[in-house]
Scaffold this motif. Structure first.
Motif, PDB file in Angstrom:
ATOM      1  N   ILE A 130      -3.103   6.290   1.128  1.00 46.72           N
ATOM      2  CA  ILE A 130      -4.360   6.171   1.849  1.00 46.72           C
ATOM      3  C   ILE A 130      -5.034   7.540   1.827  1.00 46.72           C
ATOM      4  O   ILE A 130      -4.396   8.559   2.113  1.00 46.72           O
ATOM      5  CB  ILE A 130      -4.151   5.721   3.309  1.00 46.72           C
ATOM      6  CG1 ILE A 130      -3.542   4.315   3.370  1.00 46.72           C
ATOM      7  CG2 ILE A 130      -5.461   5.750   4.077  1.00 46.72           C
ATOM      8  CD1 ILE A 130      -3.233   3.839   4.777  1.00 46.72           C
TER       9      ILE A 130
ATOM     10  N   LEU B 291     -10.395  -1.070   0.628  1.00 49.40           N
ATOM     11  CA  LEU B 291     -10.225  -1.374   2.043  1.00 49.40           C
ATOM     12  C   LEU B 291     -10.583  -0.112   2.802  1.00 49.40           C
ATOM     13  O   LEU B 291      -9.944   0.934   2.637  1.00 49.40           O
ATOM     14  CB  LEU B 291      -8.790  -1.797   2.357  1.00 49.40           C
ATOM     15  CG  LEU B 291      -8.500  -2.082   3.833  1.00 49.40           C
ATOM     16  CD1 LEU B 291      -9.395  -3.202   4.369  1.00 49.40           C
ATOM     17  CD2 LEU B 291      -7.031  -2.429   4.042  1.00 49.40           C
TER      18      LEU B 291
ATOM     19  N   MET C 266      -7.712   2.531  -0.787  1.00 45.58           N
ATOM     20  CA  MET C 266      -7.877   2.501   0.663  1.00 45.58           C
ATOM     21  C   MET C 266      -8.225   3.887   1.186  1.00 45.58           C
ATOM     22  O   MET C 266      -7.647   4.896   0.771  1.00 45.58           O
ATOM     23  CB  MET C 266      -6.603   1.991   1.336  1.00 45.58           C
ATOM     24  CG  MET C 266      -6.744   1.859   2.839  1.00 45.58           C
ATOM     25  SD  MET C 266      -5.335   1.040   3.608  1.00 45.58           S
ATOM     26  CE  MET C 266      -5.821   1.190   5.335  1.00 45.58           C
TER      27      MET C 266
ATOM     28  N   VAL D 262       0.847  -1.192   0.000  1.00 44.80           N
ATOM     29  CA  VAL D 262       0.000   0.000   0.000  1.00 44.80           C
ATOM     30  C   VAL D 262       0.883   1.242   0.000  1.00 44.80           C
ATOM     31  O   VAL D 262       1.798   1.373   0.814  1.00 44.80           O
ATOM     32  CB  VAL D 262      -0.936   0.019   1.225  1.00 44.80           C
ATOM     33  CG1 VAL D 262      -1.684   1.348   1.311  1.00 44.80           C
ATOM     34  CG2 VAL D 262      -1.917  -1.138   1.143  1.00 44.80           C
TER      35      VAL D 262
END
Length: 597
Positions: A19, A93, A66, A16
């Motif tokens: 975010i 997510l 995310m 990842v």
């Protein structure tokens, strides 16, 4: 380390990089761990902006997005974007903070039934009660997103759980994901009901499998357990696969309809290989536009409502339709009476709930393409003359009707304000090859009709839910995922005012986003429905708009008002020649969208 730090470490393991979110009290332990990580946090000005940005990040990159928020109002502000992603099966997510788990049922400040709301708009919604179950839920979620990307997965993290100490030394996330061949908690047979009841509490499950001591050996054991109970189910799947392949090979008028499942299954190259080997024509849904080059004669274009004449003809007249990774929504199947073609449809989708064909196969479309490639590589078919489909292709193209959109041509009459299709056509042609984001309204129709990108993910919009306000925050996600590309937003004057604060995010991160507001000072599509469908006078659709140019300048973004063709050319030149954000307020006249036949 505490739970928050452990979760961040696992997300770093999973690769990842970004975010999107907005902090708040209950999620601050997560932010503290995030601060010292390699993951970049993009601060949006509203939680709806964060989830739309994560959504478009996923759609344009082919990987899950995310986003995070805090409890109560922060979590509830995610609902619009989460429902948008859920309707279009976009893998996300989603992390929310919450008050202490021990007080989850008390009527205290900012307590709200987050999981009760989110379970209706996610593939799964977890509320772990301990550090260990939080780690397990994250791994479970990541396996779902990688192995069965059907939509958003949510984890609600209580503040006290985030602060608990935990040890994850020795856990290899990559190994766990690679070794998991099926989603852990997907019921493949009703025989599992008793087992699922016995382990419905995630904490009991954690104790049952002794997660950390045995390196998640439980996963292998569970998979064996599922296999023992699902032999009949798998045998039926195998029979359906063989039947589908046989029908496709014996067909004389085949058609393959592909949806976004081809993208999430990382199967675009496999699809192109099938097309080149078999000469089977392809039709796409709106969201899979570009998976096959638009220059390829076998690409018939979009099928269904506002589909091409040849795609809809092939759909109605084919003797065998293989549907791969598409939901077959009411807009896709609108080419004709679905009951007339249902018997011809072999539907392959990872989501069992959306299967609608005569032959239904619940599996990843990518896996079926592997089987097809093996089949057509066999000696029996290597020398097969697939030119036998040429008559079928010629028949399809004999029903070609060129797309004609009124109002895009140069005219002696200089419209003031500009006609919407003229302005939009100029914009999409000037920025050909860029990423385009559209919103909800009349401009969306013209943008989708006039854009012609031959690469997947270049035209992004919400199809199933259609909220106003998707385009601007979505552009943030695309610009973060593709920092070296130009991103163009074509939105309405009503749309942008839902999320206009995200101009601050675009400016703060200096994103190359060009915003063209198609400004007719009204909710144009609602006016059209009022007049043409409900036979009523205009009501509550006129907008007294602010000065968008001054607003953009207040956010530090260069902008200009467009009132003529010359202004439009200048605005396009300014936007195209800059690597920074730009906004144009394009004044257009009132005009109805063309209704589909």
């Amino acid at each position: 380390m505490n739970t928050a730090e452990a979760l961040i470490g696992l997300l770093e393991q999973d690769g990842v990089k970004h975010i999107f979110g907005h902090p708040g009290e209950q999620i601050l332990p997560f932010y503290k761990a995030l601060k010292d990580s390699s993951i970049e946090h993009i601060l949006t000005r509203h939680e709806q902006g964060a989830v739309h940005a994560a959504d478009a990040y996923a759609r344009s990159s082919g990987n899950y997005g995310m986003c995070i928020s805090t409890a109560g109002p922060g979590a509830m502000n995610l609902v619009m974007g989460l429902a948008t992603a859920f309707k279009d099966s976009v893998p996300l997510l989603v992390i929310t903070g919450d008050n202490d788990y021990s007080r989850k049922d008390e009527d205290i400040f900012q307590n709200s039934p987050i999981n009760d709301v989110f379970e209706n708009i996610t593939v799964a919604s977890f509320h772990p009660s301990s550090a260990e179950s939080a780690i397990f839920n994250l791994i479970e979620s990541l396996i779902m997103l990688h192995k069965c990307p059907k939509g958003p997965v949510h984890i609600n993290l209580s503040k006290d759980v985030l602060m608990e100490e935990v040890n994850i030394e020795g856990i290899s996330l990559e190994k766990l994901i690679d070794s998991s061949k099926t989603p852990i908690f997907d019921d493949v047979s009703s025989d599992l009901d008793c087992f699922n009841e016995r382990i419905s509490n995630r904490d009991d499950l954690y104790e049952l499998v002794n997660i950390f001591d045995d390196q998640f050996n439980y996963f292998d054991g569970k998979l064996v357990f599922i296999d023992d109970f699902s032999k009949n189910v798998m045998a039926n799947v195998d029979n359906s696969i063989n039947l589908a392949i046989d029908k496709l090979k014996s067909s004389r008028k085949p058609l393959i309809v592909v949806g976004n499942g081809i993208v999430w299954g990382k199967a675009i190259e496999k699809l192109n290989a099938i097309v080149s080997k078999t000469w089977v024509p392809i039709a796409t849904t709106f969201h899979s536009k570009g998976v096959i080059s638009e220059d390829d004669k076998l690409n018939l274009g979009i099928v269904g409502l506002r589909g091409t004449s040849i795609a809809n003809y092939a759909y109605e007249n084919s003797d065998c339709i293989l549907v791969l990774g598409a939901r077959l929504s009411e807009r896709t199947i609108a080419a004709c009476d679905f009951n007339e073609v249902k018997d011809k449809i072999m539907h392959v989708n990872i989501d069992e709930d959306c299967l609608k064909g005569n032959i239904n196969i619940c599996m990843d479309a990518s896996d079926l393409l592997d089987l097809l490639l093996d089949e057509f590589e066999s000696k029996e078919y290597k020398d097969k003359d697939f030119i036998l489909y040429q008559d079928w292709i010629n028949e399809i193209y004999s029903h070609h009707e060129p797309l004609i959109v009124d109002g895009i041509e140069e005219s002696e009459e200089n419209y003031t304000p500009l006609r919407p299709p003229y302005a939009i056509n100029k914009i999409v042609n000037a920025f050909k090859g860029s990423y385009f984001l559209s919103d909800a309204g009349t401009h969306t129709t013209w943008t989708t009709l006039l854009s012609s990108n031959d690469k997947f993910g270049k035209l992004l919009f919400s199809g199933g839910f259609g909220p106003m306000g998707y385009g601007l925050p979505g552009a943030i996600g695309v610009a973060v995922a593709h920092p070296d590309s130009q991103v163009v937003v074509i939105c309405g004057d009503g749309d942008i005012q839902m999320v206009i604060q995200e101009l601050a995010t675009i400016r703060e991160y200096d994103l190359n986003v060009n915003v063209f507001i198609i400004d007719n000072s009204q909710l144009g599509i609602i006016r059209q429905w009022e007049e043409t469908v409900y036979d009523m006078d205009k009501y509550q659709i006129d907008l007294s708009n602010p000065d968008f140019v001054k607003l953009a300048e207040a956010y530090g973004i260069e902008s200009m008002k467009v009132e003529s063709r010359e202004d439009l050319e200048l605005a396009i030149d300014k936007a195209f020649g800059s690597s920074h954000a730009f906004l144009a307020d394009v004044c257009v006249c009132e005009e109805n969208i063309p209704l589909p036949k």
